[in-house]
Design an enzyme around this catalytic site. Sequence first.
Site, mmCIF file in Angstrom:
data_model
loop_
_atom_site.group_PDB
_atom_site.id
_atom_site.type_symbol
_atom_site.label_atom_id
_atom_site.label_comp_id
_atom_site.label_asym_id
_atom_site.label_seq_id
_atom_site.Cartn_x
_atom_site.Cartn_y
_atom_site.Cartn_z
ATOM 1 N N SER A 6 0.817 -1.208 -0.093
ATOM 2 C CA SER A 6 0.070 0.022 -0.159
ATOM 3 C C SER A 6 1.006 1.231 0.110
ATOM 4 C CB SER A 6 -0.919 0.017 1.257
ATOM 5 O OG SER A 6 -1.639 1.343 1.261
ATOM 6 N N HIS A 31 -1.380 -1.496 -4.326
ATOM 7 C CA HIS A 31 -2.695 -0.994 -3.353
ATOM 8 C C HIS A 31 -2.683 0.428 -3.292
ATOM 9 C CE1 HIS A 31 -5.924 -1.902 -0.824
ATOM 10 N NE2 HIS A 31 -5.624 -0.942 -0.011
ATOM 11 N N ASP A 33 -4.945 3.741 -1.783
ATOM 12 C CA ASP A 33 -6.025 4.109 -0.831
ATOM 13 C C ASP A 33 -6.695 5.421 -1.286
ATOM 14 O OD1 ASP A 33 -6.094 1.630 1.028
ATOM 15 O OD2 ASP A 33 -4.022 2.063 1.519
ATOM 16 N N MET A 35 -9.187 8.159 -0.284
ATOM 17 C CA MET A 35 -10.104 8.447 0.820
ATOM 18 C C MET A 35 -10.696 9.854 0.508
ATOM 19 S SD MET A 35 -7.674 7.290 4.100
ATOM 20 C CE MET A 35 -6.717 5.594 3.995
ATOM 21 N N HIS A 64 -8.644 1.044 -3.629
ATOM 22 C CA HIS A 64 -9.616 0.940 -2.538
ATOM 23 C C HIS A 64 -10.147 2.193 -2.355
ATOM 24 C CE1 HIS A 64 -9.653 -0.152 1.985
ATOM 25 N NE2 HIS A 64 -10.737 0.057 1.448
ATOM 26 N N MET A 66 -12.114 4.196 -0.213
ATOM 27 C CA MET A 66 -13.016 4.836 1.064
ATOM 28 C C MET A 66 -13.591 5.911 0.959
ATOM 29 S SD MET A 66 -9.836 3.236 3.257
ATOM 30 C CE MET A 66 -8.694 3.199 1.812
ATOM 31 N N MET A 135 -11.254 -5.704 6.221
ATOM 32 C CA MET A 135 -10.404 -4.933 6.810
ATOM 33 C C MET A 135 -10.198 -5.075 8.213
ATOM 34 S SD MET A 135 -10.235 -2.386 4.599
ATOM 35 C CE MET A 135 -9.109 -1.362 5.727
ATOM 36 N N GLY A 140 -8.735 4.257 7.245
ATOM 37 C CA GLY A 140 -8.580 5.614 7.495
ATOM 38 C C GLY A 140 -7.011 5.966 7.483
ATOM 39 N N PHE A 141 -6.075 5.205 8.051
ATOM 40 C CA PHE A 141 -4.787 5.284 8.183
ATOM 41 C C PHE A 141 -3.836 4.350 8.225
ATOM 42 C CE2 PHE A 141 -7.404 8.098 10.629
ATOM 43 C CZ PHE A 141 -6.885 9.228 10.475
ATOM 44 N N GLY A 143 -0.476 1.996 9.361
ATOM 45 C CA GLY A 143 0.110 1.834 10.623
ATOM 46 C C GLY A 143 -0.618 1.680 11.810
ATOM 47 N N ASP A 173 -6.602 -6.356 4.676
ATOM 48 C CA ASP A 173 -6.132 -5.153 4.761
ATOM 49 C C ASP A 173 -5.817 -4.272 5.989
ATOM 50 O OD1 ASP A 173 -5.263 -2.556 3.784
ATOM 51 O OD2 ASP A 173 -6.778 -2.027 2.639
ATOM 52 N N GLY A 174 -4.739 -4.160 6.315
ATOM 53 C CA GLY A 174 -4.547 -3.418 7.571
ATOM 54 C C GLY A 174 -3.694 -4.049 8.686
ATOM 55 N N GLY A 175 -2.649 -3.469 9.019
ATOM 56 C CA GLY A 175 -1.759 -4.388 9.869
ATOM 57 C C GLY A 175 -1.141 -5.256 9.764
ATOM 58 N N GLY A 195 1.010 -2.139 4.041
ATOM 59 C CA GLY A 195 1.731 -0.548 4.014
ATOM 60 C C GLY A 195 3.133 -0.413 4.692
ATOM 61 N N SER A 196 2.865 -0.384 6.072
ATOM 62 C CA SER A 196 3.852 -0.083 6.939
ATOM 63 C C SER A 196 4.968 -1.108 6.988
ATOM 64 C CB SER A 196 3.400 0.208 8.533
ATOM 65 O OG SER A 196 2.395 1.072 8.336
HETATM 66 C C1 DX5 Z 1 -6.162 1.788 5.822
HETATM 67 C C2 DX5 Z 1 -5.900 1.339 4.356
HETATM 68 C C3 DX5 Z 1 -4.891 0.263 4.334
HETATM 69 C C4 DX5 Z 1 -3.495 0.860 4.616
HETATM 70 C C5 DX5 Z 1 -2.538 -0.313 4.965
HETATM 71 O O1 DX5 Z 1 -7.437 2.452 5.864
HETATM 72 O O2 DX5 Z 1 -6.976 0.754 3.527
HETATM 73 O O3 DX5 Z 1 -4.723 0.006 2.905
HETATM 74 O O4 DX5 Z 1 -2.866 1.793 3.910
HETATM 75 O O5 DX5 Z 1 -1.449 0.068 5.775
HETATM 76 P P1 DX5 Z 1 -0.941 -0.685 6.967
HETATM 77 O O6 DX5 Z 1 -0.318 -2.053 6.173
HETATM 78 O O7 DX5 Z 1 0.145 -0.061 7.511
HETATM 79 O O8 DX5 Z 1 -1.989 -1.137 8.011
HETATM 80 ZN ZN ZN Z 2 -6.840 -0.002 1.695
#
Ligand code: DX5
Ligand code: ZN
Length: 218
Positions: A6, A31, A33, A35, A64, A66, A135, A140-141, A143, A173-175, A195-196
């Site tokens: 991401s 990926h 995002d 928003m 994606h 959002m 999810m 939203g973010f 990390g 998706d996420g963490g 992502g992170s």
């Molecule tokens: C969250 C996003 C994710 C995010 C993933 O709202 O949809 O795609 O960028 O980042 P990490 O892997 O750091 O949670």
């Molecule tokens: Zn995403």
Amino acid sequence: MLLAPSILAADLADFKSALRVCESAGADLVHVDVMDGHFVPNLTFGIPVIRDLKRATELPLDVHLMVERPEALLDQYLEAGASWLTVHWEASTHLDRMAARIRHFGAKAGVALNPATPIEVLSDVLPSLDYVVLMSVNPGFAGQPFLPYVVEKARRLKRTIEDRSLHVRISMDGGVDANNIEQVVAAGVDICVAGSAVFGAESPEAAARELRERAEGR
Ligand code: DX5
Ligand code: ZN
């Protein structure tokens, strides 16, 4: 397993380097995002950014959304170059129509579910989808910490897909990181967004390779 870094977690002033990382690390998808500051409390990129990312890489873009009212600009996201496109169930009134529209453009149709949304809401539309994004953080973010209860949702969804002999992939998706990816894939997840865990690492390429190795139990 398909790996989808991401770019929200990359240096946002240097997308070209982020794309080179994805390519050299053997990522399957990029990926992206999107928003809108309404559906989620954050603003990111829009259609012109997708268009330029598309020009800058051969990798398919996994976009994606959002955003509230995703149908309003659906064609534009597709025309800009989304090869995979996800709308949120929570933001969609005419989900079946949107899935058909996405496929009409030759793209893969995905629906994302927030952590608290049960998978059963997709029961009837499932055969019309190419993938479901579970999810594992509140969107939203980048990390944020992984919500472990979503692993059980993936197991349940995988069972449903297999029992009904459907061809629907599961994305998480996420963490997602090196500590949980093995468990995520074992639960039946086909696509891991990270992502992170990729762009927060000292060497993003090495981190992406490690994720793949861990996912494959190596
Ligand atoms: C969250 C996003 C994710 C995010 C993933 O709202 O949809 O795609 O960028 O980042 P990490 O892997 O750091 O949670
Ligand atoms: Zn995403």
